[in-house]
Design a protein around this motif. Structure first.
Motif, PDB file in Angstrom:
ATOM      1  N   ARG A  50      18.527  10.426  74.215  1.00 46.80           N
ATOM      2  CA  ARG A  50      19.776  11.104  73.880  1.00 46.80           C
ATOM      3  C   ARG A  50      20.654  10.143  73.086  1.00 46.80           C
ATOM      4  O   ARG A  50      20.320   8.962  72.935  1.00 46.80           O
ATOM      5  N   GLY A  51      21.791  10.655  72.636  1.00 47.24           N
ATOM      6  CA  GLY A  51      22.781   9.792  71.994  1.00 47.24           C
ATOM      7  C   GLY A  51      22.475   9.492  70.542  1.00 47.24           C
ATOM      8  O   GLY A  51      21.710  10.195  69.878  1.00 47.24           O
ATOM      9  N   ASN A  52      23.087   8.426  70.053  1.00 44.62           N
ATOM     10  CA  ASN A  52      22.958   8.060  68.643  1.00 44.62           C
ATOM     11  C   ASN A  52      21.528   7.641  68.306  1.00 44.62           C
ATOM     12  O   ASN A  52      20.807   7.094  69.136  1.00 44.62           O
ATOM     13  N   ARG A  53      21.149   7.900  67.072  1.00 43.77           N
ATOM     14  CA  ARG A  53      19.804   7.553  66.622  1.00 43.77           C
ATOM     15  C   ARG A  53      19.673   6.046  66.396  1.00 43.77           C
ATOM     16  O   ARG A  53      20.637   5.374  66.029  1.00 43.77           O
ATOM     17  N   ARG A  54      18.449   5.573  66.625  1.00 42.13           N
ATOM     18  CA  ARG A  54      18.182   4.144  66.478  1.00 42.13           C
ATOM     19  C   ARG A  54      17.162   3.915  65.360  1.00 42.13           C
ATOM     20  O   ARG A  54      16.334   4.784  65.070  1.00 42.13           O
ATOM     21  N   LYS A  55      17.213   2.733  64.794  1.00 48.17           N
ATOM     22  CA  LYS A  55      16.235   2.387  63.771  1.00 48.17           C
ATOM     23  C   LYS A  55      14.869   2.181  64.420  1.00 48.17           C
ATOM     24  O   LYS A  55      14.761   1.756  65.560  1.00 48.17           O
ATOM     25  N   GLY A  56      13.825   2.499  63.666  1.00 47.54           N
ATOM     26  CA  GLY A  56      12.473   2.294  64.159  1.00 47.54           C
ATOM     27  C   GLY A  56      12.034   3.324  65.173  1.00 47.54           C
ATOM     28  O   GLY A  56      11.068   3.093  65.906  1.00 47.54           O
ATOM     29  N   VAL A  57      12.740   4.442  65.240  1.00 48.63           N
ATOM     30  CA  VAL A  57      12.390   5.508  66.178  1.00 48.63           C
ATOM     31  C   VAL A  57      12.268   6.818  65.406  1.00 48.63           C
ATOM     32  O   VAL A  57      13.120   7.140  64.573  1.00 48.63           O
ATOM     33  N   ARG A  58      11.181   7.568  65.669  1.00 51.23           N
ATOM     34  CA  ARG A  58      10.998   8.872  65.045  1.00 51.23           C
ATOM     35  C   ARG A  58      11.340   9.952  66.067  1.00 51.23           C
ATOM     36  O   ARG A  58      10.875   9.901  67.203  1.00 51.23           O
ATOM     37  N   TYR A  59      12.172  10.920  65.640  1.00 50.90           N
ATOM     38  CA  TYR A  59      12.695  11.924  66.563  1.00 50.90           C
ATOM     39  C   TYR A  59      12.089  13.301  66.271  1.00 50.90           C
ATOM     40  O   TYR A  59      11.901  13.682  65.100  1.00 50.90           O
ATOM     41  N   PHE A  60      11.846  14.053  67.342  1.00 52.32           N
ATOM     42  CA  PHE A  60      11.399  15.441  67.245  1.00 52.32           C
ATOM     43  C   PHE A  60      12.284  16.284  68.165  1.00 52.32           C
ATOM     44  O   PHE A  60      12.536  15.929  69.314  1.00 52.32           O
ATOM     45  N   GLY A  61      12.692  17.425  67.656  1.00 52.96           N
ATOM     46  CA  GLY A  61      13.555  18.292  68.455  1.00 52.96           C
ATOM     47  C   GLY A  61      14.764  18.707  67.647  1.00 52.96           C
ATOM     48  O   GLY A  61      14.689  18.845  66.427  1.00 52.96           O
ATOM     49  N   PRO A  62      15.930  18.891  68.335  1.00 55.04           N
ATOM     50  CA  PRO A  62      16.186  18.638  69.751  1.00 55.04           C
ATOM     51  C   PRO A  62      15.608  19.731  70.638  1.00 55.04           C
ATOM     52  O   PRO A  62      15.303  20.826  70.174  1.00 55.04           O
ATOM     53  N   PHE A  63      15.490  19.429  71.927  1.00 57.72           N
ATOM     54  CA  PHE A  63      15.009  20.375  72.919  1.00 57.72           C
ATOM     55  C   PHE A  63      16.181  20.868  73.763  1.00 57.72           C
ATOM     56  O   PHE A  63      17.242  20.249  73.800  1.00 57.72           O
ATOM     57  N   GLY A  64      15.942  21.985  74.435  1.00 59.34           N
ATOM     58  CA  GLY A  64      16.995  22.551  75.271  1.00 59.34           C
ATOM     59  C   GLY A  64      17.272  21.735  76.506  1.00 59.34           C
ATOM     60  O   GLY A  64      18.383  21.764  77.036  1.00 59.34           O
ATOM     61  N   SER A  65      16.290  20.989  76.989  1.00 55.65           N
ATOM     62  CA  SER A  65      16.477  20.180  78.190  1.00 55.65           C
ATOM     63  C   SER A  65      15.450  19.052  78.203  1.00 55.65           C
ATOM     64  O   SER A  65      14.411  19.130  77.539  1.00 55.65           O
ATOM     65  N   ALA A  66      15.747  18.019  78.982  1.00 53.05           N
ATOM     66  CA  ALA A  66      14.794  16.912  79.131  1.00 53.05           C
ATOM     67  C   ALA A  66      13.527  17.402  79.826  1.00 53.05           C
ATOM     68  O   ALA A  66      12.426  16.910  79.549  1.00 53.05           O
ATOM     69  N   TRP A  67      13.690  18.378  80.717  1.00 54.62           N
ATOM     70  CA  TRP A  67      12.517  18.926  81.417  1.00 54.62           C
ATOM     71  C   TRP A  67      11.524  19.526  80.428  1.00 54.62           C
ATOM     72  O   TRP A  67      10.304  19.381  80.572  1.00 54.62           O
ATOM     73  N   ALA A  68      12.037  20.195  79.383  1.00 48.46           N
ATOM     74  CA  ALA A  68      11.153  20.796  78.374  1.00 48.46           C
ATOM     75  C   ALA A  68      10.358  19.723  77.641  1.00 48.46           C
ATOM     76  O   ALA A  68       9.182  19.919  77.309  1.00 48.46           O
ATOM     77  N   ILE A  69      10.986  18.566  77.388  1.00 48.69           N
ATOM     78  CA  ILE A  69      10.275  17.477  76.718  1.00 48.69           C
ATOM     79  C   ILE A  69       9.181  16.913  77.623  1.00 48.69           C
ATOM     80  O   ILE A  69       8.047  16.676  77.191  1.00 48.69           O
ATOM     81  N   ARG A  70       9.520  16.707  78.884  1.00 48.64           N
ATOM     82  CA  ARG A  70       8.530  16.148  79.810  1.00 48.64           C
ATOM     83  C   ARG A  70       7.352  17.099  79.989  1.00 48.64           C
ATOM     84  O   ARG A  70       6.198  16.672  80.116  1.00 48.64           O
ATOM     85  N   GLN A  71       7.629  18.393  80.008  1.00 48.86           N
ATOM     86  CA  GLN A  71       6.545  19.377  80.123  1.00 48.86           C
ATOM     87  C   GLN A  71       5.645  19.324  78.885  1.00 48.86           C
ATOM     88  O   GLN A  71       4.413  19.373  78.983  1.00 48.86           O
ATOM     89  N   THR A  72       6.278  19.215  77.706  1.00 49.51           N
ATOM     90  CA  THR A  72       5.511  19.113  76.467  1.00 49.51           C
ATOM     91  C   THR A  72       4.658  17.846  76.445  1.00 49.51           C
ATOM     92  O   THR A  72       3.477  17.872  76.080  1.00 49.51           O
ATOM     93  N   LEU A  73       5.255  16.720  76.854  1.00 50.05           N
ATOM     94  CA  LEU A  73       4.504  15.460  76.896  1.00 50.05           C
ATOM     95  C   LEU A  73       3.340  15.534  77.877  1.00 50.05           C
ATOM     96  O   LEU A  73       2.251  15.021  77.606  1.00 50.05           O
ATOM     97  N   ASP A  74       3.571  16.181  79.006  1.00 51.68           N
ATOM     98  CA  ASP A  74       2.518  16.291  80.009  1.00 51.68           C
ATOM     99  C   ASP A  74       1.302  17.026  79.450  1.00 51.68           C
ATOM    100  O   ASP A  74       0.155  16.697  79.760  1.00 51.68           O
ATOM    101  N   LEU A  75       1.558  18.031  78.611  1.00 55.61           N
ATOM    102  CA  LEU A  75       0.456  18.787  78.007  1.00 55.61           C
ATOM    103  C   LEU A  75      -0.195  18.006  76.866  1.00 55.61           C
ATOM    104  O   LEU A  75      -1.429  17.962  76.745  1.00 55.61           O
ATOM    105  N   LEU A  76       0.631  17.371  76.033  1.00 51.83           N
ATOM    106  CA  LEU A  76       0.089  16.718  74.834  1.00 51.83           C
ATOM    107  C   LEU A  76      -0.650  15.418  75.136  1.00 51.83           C
ATOM    108  O   LEU A  76      -1.555  15.032  74.395  1.00 51.83           O
ATOM    109  N   THR A  77      -0.267  14.727  76.209  1.00 49.40           N
ATOM    110  CA  THR A  77      -0.958  13.470  76.507  1.00 49.40           C
ATOM    111  C   THR A  77      -2.390  13.703  76.977  1.00 49.40           C
ATOM    112  O   THR A  77      -3.177  12.742  77.053  1.00 49.40           O
ATOM    113  N   ARG A  78      -2.765  14.936  77.278  1.00 55.00           N
ATOM    114  CA  ARG A  78      -4.183  15.249  77.524  1.00 55.00           C
ATOM    115  C   ARG A  78      -5.001  15.035  76.257  1.00 55.00           C
ATOM    116  O   ARG A  78      -6.128  14.574  76.290  1.00 55.00           O
ATOM    117  N   VAL A  79      -4.373  15.413  75.125  1.00 51.60           N
ATOM    118  CA  VAL A  79      -5.072  15.344  73.840  1.00 51.60           C
ATOM    119  C   VAL A  79      -4.785  14.023  73.130  1.00 51.60           C
ATOM    120  O   VAL A  79      -5.679  13.425  72.520  1.00 51.60           O
TER     121      VAL A  79
END
Length: 626
Positions: free
Chosen positions: A119-148
């Motif tokens: 969250r918050g201000n953007r930092r150098k050296g970081v690539r951002y995707f989103g924004p998402f409606g909630s942190a829970w939605a990101i964690r759910q997405t990561l949980d699925l994608l880290t399988r692949v």
């Protein structure tokens, strides 16, 4: 209006540039840009009657003005935003998120990148995707994608601890991390996995699915059924992620869609981020309007601040509800920041227009939620009533407020509404509607008639239906409570008309005021100048809501009567078809269109319509078609 700091005639250049107003303490209170500095600045020192109230307040607060000439409008645009960021002027519109949105961030600047919630201000050296409606939605997405894509998701402390221990964590054991901490993959191999992950999140989903499908087929042909089953489950995980991102446009579409809803004091802005034809994220802002600015001005300021300050690069398309005045300069500036062309336009038709309307509805709902949140706060309501009593010099807080509004169309179908707020909350059971019956149908005469009908019956016992009576006048006996404050929608003329009714009826115990929409001024009887409430005042929010509710209630009756009148007019002039039978036809068949399309036999099924009248009605519409 005379101010001692007005520049001498002819000293202001006619070139493009940026100007700053400063107050007595040399603080910058407003920053603006102009194609022609002389024309723009001279407009601030014109007749004060022609200035918006907030513009007049800014000019009188200022004690000096200075400017900087630029070579082009694009340079002026850039310099304006630089100064707004630097000085944070109190009279400029500033966009702030209505909440802190989480992003899926990948620390591509690290040797072993990590995927995480940020969250918050953007930092150098970081690539951002989103924004998402909630942190829970990101964690759910990561949980699925880290399988692949088994990328690192652990913190730096956890990563270093397992490096020292020489054994991986549980995520490696369940196949959701490739184990770079203990050397199961090299930093270069992990970087390759990260690149695949970023490619998928950026919208390149088809290539990943094709590759997985090809690997699954090869594993099946080689009789590696466990590996094939694993790849099948990986594809199911990807499909589940894709299902959560709605497809709205063609796959090559990369656009930000902007929607706006505003009133005199605040505005709500919503943005849908579409990447690869899918809605990848949504963001919203609620802003105060310390300066008079229309929808085109809000669009211009939003684009300037969003793409200039947040680090976001504009996509290939930016779809807006209205085009700003300096469209070409903005397109050039956005293209320079992106490094390639940006198309800034207003969608006219098709799927993009439909999506833009959806975004606008979201903005309208966000604005309504913001207002209701303030109205629903007991502390805010109490503060509003106290502020209103102080501003209008009332003996006590107005616990019962009645507001009246007249709605008409060129003197036809003139109706009025009365809405009631008790303790700052709508009391819908006390609402009343009026059908104006007098010969004079202008707004002032109609208002006087309605107030006379209402105030002449103070003390009657309560009766009548909650939403009033659409066809008749007010329900009998519904006006036994007197308001502490009576509000009319309008300025001096409307207040004078209401004051005349008070005098004729001998009423001197009810406080009276009018709320004029143009500048949100409150007019009191006999006063030469209006009361101006602060733009952040809870009292002004309450008065706005009371006035808007009266307008809504009045116009709903007006539209209903016009629809009924238009429906019935198509049946006028048919021999033998009176009022009761017209109503019976409309009630049974539903609409004039259905009546026109009906056969003689179908018309006869309506109560009171015999064979002869049915034939007459049928023939009447056949002749119209000829």
């Amino acid at each position: 209006m005379t101010v001692d700091y007005r520049p001498a005639p002819g000293t202001i250049p006619t070139h493009p540039g940026v100007y700053r107003f400063r107050d007595a303490d040399r603080r910058v209170i407003y920053v603006g840009k102009a194609k022609n500095l002389r024309n723009r600045l001279n407009s601030y020192f014109a007749d004060p009657k022609g200035l918006h109230e907030r513009t007049r307040r800014m000019v009188t607060t200022a004690r000096s003005v200075e400017w900087t000439v630029t070579a082009t409008e694009v340079e002026a645009l850039q310099l304006e935003w630089t100064w707004i960021k630097e000085f944070d002027p109190r009279f400029n519109v500033m966009f702030k998120d209505d909440k802190s949105y989480p992003w899926l961030a990948v620390t591509v600047g690290e040797e072993v990148p990590r995927a995480q919630v940020m969250r918050g201000n953007r930092r150098k050296g970081v690539r951002y995707f989103g924004p998402f409606g909630s942190a829970w939605a990101i964690r759910q997405t990561l949980d699925l994608l880290t399988r692949v894509f088994p990328v690192r998701t652990c913190s730096s402390n956890v990563y270093r601890r397992h490096q020292r221990l020489g054994r991986p964590c549980l995520l490696y054991d369940i196949g959701k991390c490739s184990g770079p901490c203990v050397g199961h993959v090299s930093p270069e191999e992990h970087r390759s996995i990260i690149d695949e992950f970023n490619s998928f999140m950026a919208g390149d989903t088809s290539r990943v699915r094709r590759e997985l499908t090809s690997q699954m087929q090869r594993a099946s042909e080689n009789l590696e059924f466990e590996r094939a089953a694993r790849l099948r489950d990986d594809m199911a995980a990807l499909d589940k992620v894709l299902e959560q991102q709605v497809v709205v446009l063609s796959e090559d579409t990369e656009a930000d869609v902007v929607g706006i809803a505003d009133d005199e004091l605040v505005a709500a802005v919503q943005v849908f981020h579409v990447r690869g034809g899918r809605i990848r994220g949504q963001r919203g802002w609620i802003i105060d309007k310390p300066e008079p600015v229309d929808e085109a001005g809000i669009v211009e300021r939003f684009l300037q601040q969003f793409y200039g300050g947040s680090g976001d690069k504009a996509p290939r398309e930016v779809l807006v509800p209205v085009l700003p005045k300096d469209t070409e300069a903005l397109k050039t500036w956005l293209s320079e920041r992106r490094g390639s062309g940006v198309d800034l336009r207003r969608p006219q038709r098709g799927d993009k227009r439909a999506l833009a309307e959806t975004v606008a509805k979201n903005a309208q709902e966000a604005l309504q939620r913001h207002k209701l949140k303030r109205a629903g706060d007991l502390t805010a309501r109490s503060k509003a009533l106290e502020e209103l009593a102080d501003a209008l010099e009332l003996p006590q807080a107005p616990l019962r407020i009645e507001c009246y509004d007249v709605s008409q169309s060129l003197g036809e179908d003139v109706v009025a509404s009365m809405v009631v707020f008790e303790d700052g909350v709508p009391r819908k059971s006390e609402y009343r509607r009026f059908v104006v019956k007098g010969e004079q149908k202008d707004d002032l005469s109609s208002l006087k008639e309605v107030l006379t009908r209402r105030l002449s019956r103070l003390g009657d016992q309560p009766a009548g239906s909650p939403e009033g009576d659409e066809e008749d006048s007010e329900p009998k006996g519904g006006f036994h409570y007197a308001p502490q404050l009576l509000v009319v929608d309008g300025g001096q003329p409307q207040v004078a008309a209401a004051e005349q009714v008070f005098a004729e009826l001998g009423i001197d115990t009810i406080n009276l005021c009018g709320l004029a929409k143009r500048l949100e001024e409150i007019w009191l009887p006999g006063e030469e100048f209006p009361v101006i409430l602060s733009r952040t005042s809870e009292a002004l929010y309450l008065m706005q809501r009371v006035r808007d509710e009266a307008h809504r209630f009045a116009i709903s009756l007006h539209r209903s009567r016009r629809r009924k009148k238009m429906r019935a007019s198509a049946l006028d002039g048919i021999p033998g078809l009176g009022e009761s039978k017209r109503k019976a036809l409309l009630r049974t068949l539903g609409s004039v269109k259905n009546i026109k399309a009906s056969t003689v036999e179908e018309l006869q099924t309506v109560e009171g319509v015999g064979p002869k009248l049915a034939q007459t009605v049928h023939d009447h519409f056949r002749k119209e078609e000829e």
